[in-house]
Design a protein around this motif. Structure first.
Motif, PDB file in Angstrom:
ATOM      1  N   UNK A   1      41.450  45.579  42.060  1.00  0.00           N
ATOM      2  CA  UNK A   1      41.983  46.186  41.378  1.00  0.00           C
ATOM      3  C   UNK A   1      43.597  45.953  42.036  1.00  0.00           C
ATOM      4  N   UNK A   2      43.788  45.444  43.084  1.00  0.00           N
ATOM      5  CA  UNK A   2      44.946  45.725  44.221  1.00  0.00           C
ATOM      6  C   UNK A   2      45.470  44.359  43.805  1.00  0.00           C
ATOM      7  N   UNK A   3      44.418  43.109  43.464  1.00  0.00           N
ATOM      8  CA  UNK A   3      45.180  41.750  43.083  1.00  0.00           C
ATOM      9  C   UNK A   3      45.361  41.652  42.005  1.00  0.00           C
ATOM     10  N   UNK A   4      44.852  41.957  41.110  1.00  0.00           N
ATOM     11  CA  UNK A   4      45.400  42.335  39.880  1.00  0.00           C
ATOM     12  C   UNK A   4      46.440  43.058  38.726  1.00  0.00           C
ATOM     13  N   UNK A   5      45.827  44.141  38.825  1.00  0.00           N
ATOM     14  CA  UNK A   5      46.737  45.698  38.987  1.00  0.00           C
ATOM     15  C   UNK A   5      48.009  45.817  39.955  1.00  0.00           C
ATOM     16  N   UNK A   6      47.938  45.365  40.738  1.00  0.00           N
ATOM     17  CA  UNK A   6      48.662  45.233  41.405  1.00  0.00           C
ATOM     18  C   UNK A   6      49.769  44.429  41.627  1.00  0.00           C
ATOM     19  N   UNK A   7      49.223  43.202  41.815  1.00  0.00           N
ATOM     20  CA  UNK A   7      50.532  41.786  40.913  1.00  0.00           C
ATOM     21  C   UNK A   7      50.977  42.092  39.365  1.00  0.00           C
ATOM     22  N   UNK A   8      49.880  42.776  39.144  1.00  0.00           N
ATOM     23  CA  UNK A   8      51.185  42.846  37.585  1.00  0.00           C
ATOM     24  C   UNK A   8      51.916  44.434  37.413  1.00  0.00           C
ATOM     25  N   UNK A   9      51.925  45.155  38.521  1.00  0.00           N
ATOM     26  CA  UNK A   9      53.181  45.804  38.959  1.00  0.00           C
ATOM     27  C   UNK A   9      53.521  45.071  39.599  1.00  0.00           C
ATOM     28  N   UNK A  10      53.756  44.430  40.399  1.00  0.00           N
ATOM     29  CA  UNK A  10      54.486  44.070  40.908  1.00  0.00           C
ATOM     30  C   UNK A  10      55.787  42.886  40.239  1.00  0.00           C
ATOM     31  N   UNK A  11      55.500  42.751  39.341  1.00  0.00           N
ATOM     32  CA  UNK A  11      55.766  41.554  38.022  1.00  0.00           C
ATOM     33  C   UNK A  11      57.258  41.852  37.047  1.00  0.00           C
ATOM     34  N   UNK A  12      56.097  42.570  36.801  1.00  0.00           N
ATOM     35  CA  UNK A  12      57.066  43.965  36.001  1.00  0.00           C
ATOM     36  C   UNK A  12      58.927  44.239  36.896  1.00  0.00           C
TER      37      UNK A  12
END
Length: 502
Positions: free
Chosen positions: A411-422
């Protein structure tokens, strides 16, 4: 005399359960306790964007990738021995994490905690099975075990917030030491060794390749999200995928595979395992991002942020406890549908939050989604085990338990990375994360507003993505899971009661 002995044995069993619940609570709690503590950790250690994500989820990856392997090792060499050894190193890792002077050392300490935690869960469950020989008592004990595991995930952020109100960030790890010390003192007196003879051996190559493949793939994803796509990130990601693919092929040719992929041919089992993974992924990502939102966007003190998380924690724990009773009446199919649709609805309630307010929406989101999270904890393992033949129940249970831990980290790896990318793409481009940006000097009000708005956009997109995934899985479950069958049982010419097979 026999009655007295039976009563003594019963008391010893329940005291043993109480002792076992300590490390179980700690293992699950440490998967979430940093969600509210990360802003403080960022201020103290100044980790990079990808280091911050690794601090959070290297623990979950270590637990999830080694859970099945340590379960097999415990079967062969003794569960209690492994339980004691794991608890000792969990304490060592906790102390090292509390006083880590750099992000790299904190990541290493969290990895040690994760490896030790992977020995605790399957060993504790096996020891409980030995303590409670009566099936009814054993079912009650395992239900309490599951509720404690869920409670740890739910109360982790709350306990972290309370500690941070009075102490420094390392206190969230030092709290582990008293419980570990009590366990190491009383476990040898109350617990018995459990050792069974199982065919085959643990395949070291499978253990190593599964862990390395997972870590390489996630490293590539994290690095690309935090700092942009690079040759090293792309190579790491591709190598990770290749190693995982080879791991999967290898399992099909082993007599005693680490993961029996043939179990996934059963649709009910597959949905149950995904239900173990996806809700934990959504919950961990939402809790992590919401913790930053409350403290860094709305400037809410950490204790108040912890209290705002309390209603959702109460709903989650309560749901986990009452779900088995409800499932007896409505069936697992209905429970799993409610699970996915309530999580999807709860996550969507994060979308109206703004940079000036949204605590009411946050509380409502955690409460409604908490219903689904509680159902997931309560029914996944039982559904997975019930979907396969009894001789494969052990493998099914281990895979279901592993899906929880991997989901928490993913959850943190994928969705957290998505938020970090944006945030990186839309933010003021002064630093990779919101906390790093807000620590810069001479920021104008416009830049601060821009940074907070960019973070909020990332949180909204991550929440909407997780909501959509749950909606899709709910619709798949609606189509794939068999409907309950009602059978009329006549008796002596009279109409019997309608019985629902679940």
């Amino acid at each position: 005399m026999t009655q007295h002995t039976s009563r003594t044995t019963n008391v010893r069993a329940w005291l043993g359960l109480l002792v076992v619940l300590g490390p179980v609570l700690l293992v699950s709690m440490d998967g979430s306790i940093l969600f509210l503590a990360m802003p403080r950790v960022s201020q103290a250690l100044n980790p990079s964007a990808d280091q911050a994500l690794w601090i959070l989820d290297v623990y979950g990856f270590a637990v999830g990738s080694l859970l099945i392997a340590f379960g097999n090792i415990g079967d062969r060499y003794g569960r209690l021995k492994l339980l004691m050894l794991g608890a000792f190193f969990f304490g060592i890792g906790s102390a090292a994490a509390a006083f880590a002077p750099t992000p790299a050392l904190l990541i290493a300490a969290r990895a040690v905690m994760g490896i030790a935690g992977a020995t605790l869960l399957p060993s504790a469950l096996a020891v409980l099975s030995e303590l409670f020989t009566d099936p009814k008592r054993r079912a009650q004990a395992i239900g309490i075990f599951a509720a404690a595991f869920a409670a740890g995930f739910a109360i982790g952020p709350v306990i972290g917030g309370v500690l941070l109100e009075r102490f420094w960030w390392g206190s969230v790890f030092l709290i582990n030491l008293p419980l570990i010390a009590l366990f190491l003192c009383f476990a040898p007196m109350l617990l018995s060794e459990v050792q069974t003879t199982r065919p085959g051996r643990v395949d070291p190559t499978s253990v190593v390749t599964s862990a390395i493949g997972l870590l390489l793939a996630i490293y590539g994803l994290k690095h690309a999200a935090a700092e942009g796509l690079s040759v090293s990130a792309a190579l790491a990601g591709l190598m990770g995928v290749a190693v995982l693919a080879w791991f999967g092929v290898r399992q099909r040719h082993l007599d005693h595979p680490l993961i029996d992929f043939s179990l996934f041919r059963d649709r009910v089992f597959t949905i149950a395992v995904i239900t173990g993974l996806l809700p934990l992924a959504a919950w961990s990502a939402a809790a992590y991002l919401a913790g930053i939102y409350l403290q860094s966007v709305l400037d809410i003190p950490v204790l108040q942020a912890a209290l705002l998380a309390l209603p959702g924690a109460v709903v989650l724990i309560t749901t986990c406890i009452v779900t088995p009773v409800v499932v007896d009446r409505v069936g697992k199919r209905s429970a799993l549908l409610v699970c996915h649709f309530s999580i999807a609805t709860g996550l969507l309630l994060l979308l109206p939050t703004t940079i000036t307010g949204g605590t009411g929406w946050y509380v409502a989101s955690t409460a409604i989604a908490g219903i689904g999270y509680g159902i997931s904890f309560a029914v996944v393992a039982d559904t997975a085990v019930g979907a396969v033949p009894s001789e494969r129940a052990g493998s099914a249970g281990a895979i279901a338990e592993t899906s929880n831990e991997i989901g928490n980290a993913l959850g943190i790896a994928l969705l957290g990375s998505l938020a970090a990318l944006l945030f990186r793409l839309q933010g003021p481009d002064l630093a990779p994360t919101l906390d790093e940006t807000l620590q810069l000097t001479n920021l104008t009000d416009t830049l601060i507003t821009d940074a907070k708005s960019s973070f909020l956009t990332g949180m909204h997109v991550a929440a909407a993505t997780a909501s959509l995934l749950h909606l899709v899985l709910g619709l798949i479950a609606l189509r794939w899971l068999p409907r309950p069958v009602r059978t009329d049982i006549p008796a002596d010419g009279e109409h019997g009661e309608a019985v629902e097979a679940r």
